[in-house]
Design a protein around this motif. Structure first.
Motif, PDB file in Angstrom:
ATOM      1  N   TYR A 214     -15.018 -30.289 -25.625  1.00 43.89           N
ATOM      2  CA  TYR A 214     -14.592 -29.262 -24.671  1.00 43.89           C
ATOM      3  C   TYR A 214     -14.871 -27.839 -25.164  1.00 43.89           C
ATOM      4  CZ  TYR A 214     -12.100 -33.357 -22.932  1.00 43.89           C
ATOM      5  OH  TYR A 214     -11.780 -34.606 -22.485  1.00 43.89           O
ATOM      6  N   PHE A 215     -14.739 -27.609 -26.458  1.00 48.61           N
ATOM      7  CA  PHE A 215     -14.982 -26.268 -27.002  1.00 48.61           C
ATOM      8  C   PHE A 215     -16.338 -26.160 -27.704  1.00 48.61           C
ATOM      9  CE2 PHE A 215     -10.101 -25.712 -27.568  1.00 48.61           C
ATOM     10  CZ  PHE A 215      -9.981 -25.436 -26.212  1.00 48.61           C
ATOM     11  N   HIS A 216     -17.240 -27.060 -27.423  1.00 49.99           N
ATOM     12  CA  HIS A 216     -18.557 -27.007 -28.070  1.00 49.99           C
ATOM     13  C   HIS A 216     -19.202 -25.648 -27.777  1.00 49.99           C
ATOM     14  CE1 HIS A 216     -22.638 -27.923 -29.260  1.00 49.99           C
ATOM     15  NE2 HIS A 216     -22.229 -29.084 -29.747  1.00 49.99           N
ATOM     16  N   PRO A 217     -19.699 -24.957 -28.800  1.00 52.79           N
ATOM     17  CA  PRO A 217     -20.207 -23.591 -28.598  1.00 52.79           C
ATOM     18  C   PRO A 217     -21.395 -23.491 -27.650  1.00 52.79           C
ATOM     19  CG  PRO A 217     -20.663 -24.372 -30.831  1.00 52.79           C
ATOM     20  CD  PRO A 217     -19.706 -25.342 -30.226  1.00 52.79           C
TER      21      PRO A 217
ATOM     22  N   PHE B 204     -29.260 -19.518 -16.807  1.00 54.41           N
ATOM     23  CA  PHE B 204     -28.327 -20.599 -16.520  1.00 54.41           C
ATOM     24  C   PHE B 204     -29.057 -21.822 -15.959  1.00 54.41           C
ATOM     25  CE2 PHE B 204     -25.186 -22.838 -13.890  1.00 54.41           C
ATOM     26  CZ  PHE B 204     -24.150 -22.999 -14.811  1.00 54.41           C
ATOM     27  N   LEU B 205     -29.945 -21.596 -15.013  1.00 57.25           N
ATOM     28  CA  LEU B 205     -30.621 -22.723 -14.371  1.00 57.25           C
ATOM     29  C   LEU B 205     -31.596 -23.424 -15.301  1.00 57.25           C
ATOM     30  CD1 LEU B 205     -31.252 -21.126 -10.863  1.00 57.25           C
ATOM     31  CD2 LEU B 205     -29.640 -22.955 -11.394  1.00 57.25           C
ATOM     32  N   ASN B 206     -32.200 -22.684 -16.222  1.00 62.66           N
ATOM     33  CA  ASN B 206     -33.216 -23.256 -17.111  1.00 62.66           C
ATOM     34  C   ASN B 206     -32.737 -23.440 -18.551  1.00 62.66           C
ATOM     35  OD1 ASN B 206     -35.172 -23.392 -15.028  1.00 62.66           O
ATOM     36  ND2 ASN B 206     -35.532 -21.188 -15.250  1.00 62.66           N
ATOM     37  N   ARG B 207     -31.447 -23.311 -18.739  1.00 60.10           N
ATOM     38  CA  ARG B 207     -30.817 -23.518 -20.052  1.00 60.10           C
ATOM     39  C   ARG B 207     -31.410 -22.638 -21.156  1.00 60.10           C
ATOM     40  NH1 ARG B 207     -30.408 -26.111 -24.807  1.00 60.10           N
ATOM     41  NH2 ARG B 207     -28.450 -27.175 -25.346  1.00 60.10           N
ATOM     42  N   ARG B 208     -31.644 -21.381 -20.847  1.00 60.55           N
ATOM     43  CA  ARG B 208     -31.999 -20.407 -21.888  1.00 60.55           C
ATOM     44  C   ARG B 208     -30.708 -19.694 -22.270  1.00 60.55           C
ATOM     45  NH1 ARG B 208     -34.939 -16.196 -21.894  1.00 60.55           N
ATOM     46  NH2 ARG B 208     -34.756 -15.693 -19.671  1.00 60.55           N
ATOM     47  N   LEU B 209     -29.943 -20.310 -23.130  1.00 57.05           N
ATOM     48  CA  LEU B 209     -28.594 -19.859 -23.406  1.00 57.05           C
ATOM     49  C   LEU B 209     -28.545 -18.800 -24.503  1.00 57.05           C
ATOM     50  CD1 LEU B 209     -26.844 -23.356 -23.296  1.00 57.05           C
ATOM     51  CD2 LEU B 209     -27.273 -21.754 -21.416  1.00 57.05           C
ATOM     52  N   PHE B 210     -27.403 -18.140 -24.589  1.00 56.45           N
ATOM     53  CA  PHE B 210     -27.184 -17.158 -25.645  1.00 56.45           C
ATOM     54  C   PHE B 210     -26.985 -17.874 -26.982  1.00 56.45           C
ATOM     55  CE2 PHE B 210     -24.997 -13.962 -22.536  1.00 56.45           C
ATOM     56  CZ  PHE B 210     -26.233 -13.678 -21.988  1.00 56.45           C
ATOM     57  N   LYS B 211     -27.391 -17.216 -28.059  1.00 54.69           N
ATOM     58  CA  LYS B 211     -27.080 -17.685 -29.405  1.00 54.69           C
ATOM     59  C   LYS B 211     -25.695 -17.170 -29.790  1.00 54.69           C
ATOM     60  CE  LYS B 211     -31.073 -19.628 -29.746  1.00 54.69           C
ATOM     61  NZ  LYS B 211     -31.178 -21.100 -29.656  1.00 54.69           N
ATOM     62  N   TYR B 212     -25.203 -17.622 -30.919  1.00 48.30           N
ATOM     63  CA  TYR B 212     -23.838 -17.250 -31.288  1.00 48.30           C
ATOM     64  C   TYR B 212     -23.662 -17.234 -32.796  1.00 48.30           C
ATOM     65  CZ  TYR B 212     -23.469 -22.310 -31.802  1.00 48.30           C
ATOM     66  OH  TYR B 212     -23.683 -23.607 -32.175  1.00 48.30           O
ATOM     67  N   ILE B 213     -22.657 -16.488 -33.225  1.00 48.89           N
ATOM     68  CA  ILE B 213     -22.226 -16.481 -34.621  1.00 48.89           C
ATOM     69  C   ILE B 213     -20.700 -16.529 -34.645  1.00 48.89           C
ATOM     70  CG2 ILE B 213     -24.212 -15.176 -35.504  1.00 48.89           C
ATOM     71  CD1 ILE B 213     -22.304 -12.689 -35.542  1.00 48.89           C
TER      72      ILE B 213
ATOM     73  N   ASN C 122     -26.560 -20.436 -35.398  1.00 49.91           N
ATOM     74  CA  ASN C 122     -26.753 -21.798 -34.919  1.00 49.91           C
ATOM     75  C   ASN C 122     -28.094 -21.869 -34.223  1.00 49.91           C
ATOM     76  OD1 ASN C 122     -26.642 -24.019 -32.814  1.00 49.91           O
ATOM     77  ND2 ASN C 122     -24.785 -24.436 -34.006  1.00 49.91           N
ATOM     78  N   ALA C 123     -28.919 -22.780 -34.632  1.00 50.47           N
ATOM     79  CA  ALA C 123     -30.295 -22.813 -34.158  1.00 50.47           C
ATOM     80  C   ALA C 123     -30.447 -23.542 -32.829  1.00 50.47           C
ATOM     81  CB  ALA C 123     -31.190 -23.499 -35.195  1.00 50.47           C
ATOM     82  N   LYS C 124     -29.371 -24.188 -32.403  1.00 53.35           N
ATOM     83  CA  LYS C 124     -29.529 -24.996 -31.185  1.00 53.35           C
ATOM     84  C   LYS C 124     -29.690 -24.110 -29.961  1.00 53.35           C
ATOM     85  CE  LYS C 124     -27.652 -28.938 -28.753  1.00 53.35           C
ATOM     86  NZ  LYS C 124     -26.642 -29.978 -28.711  1.00 53.35           N
TER      87      LYS C 124
ATOM     88  N   SER D  17     -20.575 -28.753 -19.513  1.00 56.11           N
ATOM     89  CA  SER D  17     -20.783 -29.609 -20.690  1.00 56.11           C
ATOM     90  C   SER D  17     -22.083 -30.393 -20.631  1.00 56.11           C
ATOM     91  CB  SER D  17     -19.613 -30.583 -20.867  1.00 56.11           C
ATOM     92  OG  SER D  17     -18.463 -29.912 -21.319  1.00 56.11           O
ATOM     93  N   ASN D  18     -22.644 -30.564 -19.432  1.00 58.39           N
ATOM     94  CA  ASN D  18     -23.914 -31.300 -19.337  1.00 58.39           C
ATOM     95  C   ASN D  18     -25.069 -30.523 -19.964  1.00 58.39           C
ATOM     96  OD1 ASN D  18     -23.697 -29.417 -17.187  1.00 58.39           O
ATOM     97  ND2 ASN D  18     -25.288 -30.488 -16.039  1.00 58.39           N
ATOM     98  N   TYR D  19     -24.871 -29.241 -20.265  1.00 57.54           N
ATOM     99  CA  TYR D  19     -25.884 -28.475 -20.983  1.00 57.54           C
ATOM    100  C   TYR D  19     -25.938 -28.900 -22.452  1.00 57.54           C
ATOM    101  CZ  TYR D  19     -26.858 -25.240 -17.177  1.00 57.54           C
ATOM    102  OH  TYR D  19     -27.271 -24.703 -15.990  1.00 57.54           O
ATOM    103  N   THR D  20     -24.847 -29.487 -22.931  1.00 56.85           N
ATOM    104  CA  THR D  20     -24.775 -29.959 -24.310  1.00 56.85           C
ATOM    105  C   THR D  20     -24.921 -31.476 -24.383  1.00 56.85           C
ATOM    106  OG1 THR D  20     -23.177 -28.178 -24.729  1.00 56.85           O
ATOM    107  CG2 THR D  20     -23.404 -29.872 -26.433  1.00 56.85           C
ATOM    108  N   PHE D  21     -24.165 -32.161 -23.518  1.00 58.77           N
ATOM    109  CA  PHE D  21     -24.190 -33.633 -23.467  1.00 58.77           C
ATOM    110  C   PHE D  21     -24.764 -34.027 -22.111  1.00 58.77           C
ATOM    111  CE2 PHE D  21     -20.567 -32.140 -25.948  1.00 58.77           C
ATOM    112  CZ  PHE D  21     -20.777 -32.786 -27.172  1.00 58.77           C
ATOM    113  N   HIS D  22     -26.015 -34.431 -22.098  1.00 61.79           N
ATOM    114  CA  HIS D  22     -26.716 -34.556 -20.814  1.00 61.79           C
ATOM    115  C   HIS D  22     -26.127 -35.632 -19.905  1.00 61.79           C
ATOM    116  CE1 HIS D  22     -28.769 -37.635 -23.308  1.00 61.79           C
ATOM    117  NE2 HIS D  22     -28.874 -38.295 -22.171  1.00 61.79           N
TER     118      HIS D  22
END
Length: 439
Positions: free
Chosen positions: A232-235, A312-321, A437-439, A50-55
């Motif tokens: 908890y379920f934040h995409p 994972f280490l540099n927060r280059r995450l997958f996009k989603y729909i 989602n652009a985030k 979750s720290n990838y979303t909420f630092h």
């Protein structure tokens, strides 16, 4: 004075951002906190990725475990001299509250799913095995270690004791909702815990709530609902979890591949890869060790493992729909084939992830006992199930919400040279009104 009753010369306190102070007076509790097995929880984050979303979400299972202990301590204080409460169970409740999450592994639930582990089983194994925790519990009195394990396993004979730590309104949930809200910086998880503690009453087999506290409980139920879907379920958090699980799957696959050799043997993972994990090997693995291997694996001779670890280490995450595999199976199958043609392994780069939650439910025979409903204690002494008295809770009772998303590496798709494949993939992903989602 026997060990069970021994008190510290001076009460110890932990400064806590949620409860202000965590108070420790029992020698047993103080000794348990000092064990290596409990101190290990400092190295396990409470909210995984979750720290990838909420630092701010860097808090640990150690923080949470102390918080659950403190809430149970306060509940028991309020229960003194009340009917149905046996104060002989005080230390048992405190120990079970403190140790309830002892068996969590690194990144908790993601790690469990990949290696088919159960943190509750490991919690019991630590309590009953050859550990510092076990030696302390055995010193309390014969069978005390087994009693603590039984409370956590929800098999202990006194269901009132179990309900303090595991029910639909328990110390565990009351702590993590407030603690997770505090560290993520959201407002959803806050509710009037002080009011709830004041109106809790012990009954023969569970804690009940005085009817005058119904609105505080409504607030608690809604806080739980909001926290699950907003935190908890934040995409974005789930995207990090998807990559984490794929790293572990890939590493296990490579370990089992005869013609692949790791540059540095993944010593800490070998027993997990083999599915034969003894207790000491389990306890040696924490999030610092896992992150160390992820750093190393960026240099491994496998492009997929390299790429996933770097993401994972540099927060280059997958996009989603939004994507429901039950309704879009043909699209899923075509995407799978197109990814294969494009040279992007769909086993690692095309992932459907589903989240579901049931915020409140009635007891249903044959299902887990955690579904025992919340009861209100009415002025005439009768008990009334919460949703029969609360329109708000009735509106969400028994309603399971499920959310499906499809995760993929947009950057890889943008680099495809075959324009026909690229266009078709994008058409399936975005051509039906789906908004990326652009985030």
């Amino acid at each position: 004075m026997c060990y069970k009753e021994e008190q510290l010369i001076e009460e110890k306190v932990f400064k806590d951002p949620v409860h202000r102070y965590v108070h420790v007076k029992d020698r047993v509790i103080w000794d348990l906190i000092a064990t290596p097995e409990f101190q290990r929880l400092r190295r396990i984050k409470q909210l995984g990725t979750s720290n990838y979303t909420f630092h701010g979400a860097e808090h640990s299972r150690f923080n949470h475990s102390l918080g659950v202990y403190e809430i149970v301590r306060r509940i028991i204080y309020n229960f003194q001299e009340r009917p149905y409460w046996n104060n002989e169970k005080r230390l048992l409740c405190l120990c079970a509250a403190l140790l309830h999450d002892l068996g969590h592994g690194p990144f908790s639930h993601s790690f469990e799913k990949v290696f088919k582990l159960d943190h509750e089983q490991y919690t019991q194994a630590i309590i009953l095995g050859d550990t510092h925790v076990n030696r302390i519990l055995k010193s309390v009195e014969p069978g005390f270690d087994q009693a603590v394990a039984d409370v956590i396993a929800k098999t202990y004979e006194d269901k009132l004791v179990v309900s303090l730590i595991s029910s639909q309104i328990d110390a565990d949930r009351m702590d993590y909702l407030q603690r997770d809200a505090y560290f993520t910086g959201v407002s959803y998880g806050h509710f009037d815990m002080e009011r709830i503690l004041r109106v809790m009453r012990p009954m023969e087999d569970q804690v009940v709530i005085k009817s005058t506290g119904m609105h505080a409980v409504e607030d608690y139920i809604m806080s739980r609902y909001q926290m699950y879907w907003q935190v908890y379920f934040h995409p974005v958090t789930r995207s990090a979890e998807v990559i984490l699980s794929k790293i572990l799957h890939r590493a296990k696959f490579l370990f089992e591949t005869e013609d692949f050799t790791f540059k540095l043997e993944p010593t800490h993972f070998i027993s997990f890869f083999k599915g034969k994990v003894d207790l000491q090997e389990y306890l040696r693995l924490d999030e610092g060790i896992v992150s160390y291997y992820f750093q190393l694996w960026q240099e491994e001779d496998d492009e997929i493992l390299q790429d996933l670890c770097e993401r994972f280490l540099n927060r280059r995450l997958f996009k989603y729909i939004e994507f429901n595999p039950n309704l879009q199976m043909n699209d899923w199958m075509e995407l799978y084939r197109l990814f294969q043609k494009a040279g992007i392994d769909p086993e690692y780069y095309l992932v459907v992830d589903s989240s579901s939650d049931l915020p409140y439910d009635f007891y249903r025979p044959g299902e887990e006992e955690e579904r025992l409903p919340i009861h209100l204690l009415m002025p005439d002494g009768s008990l009334k199930e919460l949703s029969r008295h609360s329109d708000i809770v009735e509106a969400i009772s028994g309603k399971k919400r499920t959310d499906h998303k499809l995760y993929f590496p947009k950057d890889m798709l943008e680099k495809l040279k075959d324009e026909h494949i690229k266009t078709r993939i994008k058409d399936i992903l975005y051509g039906q009104g789906e908004v990326e989602n652009a985030k």
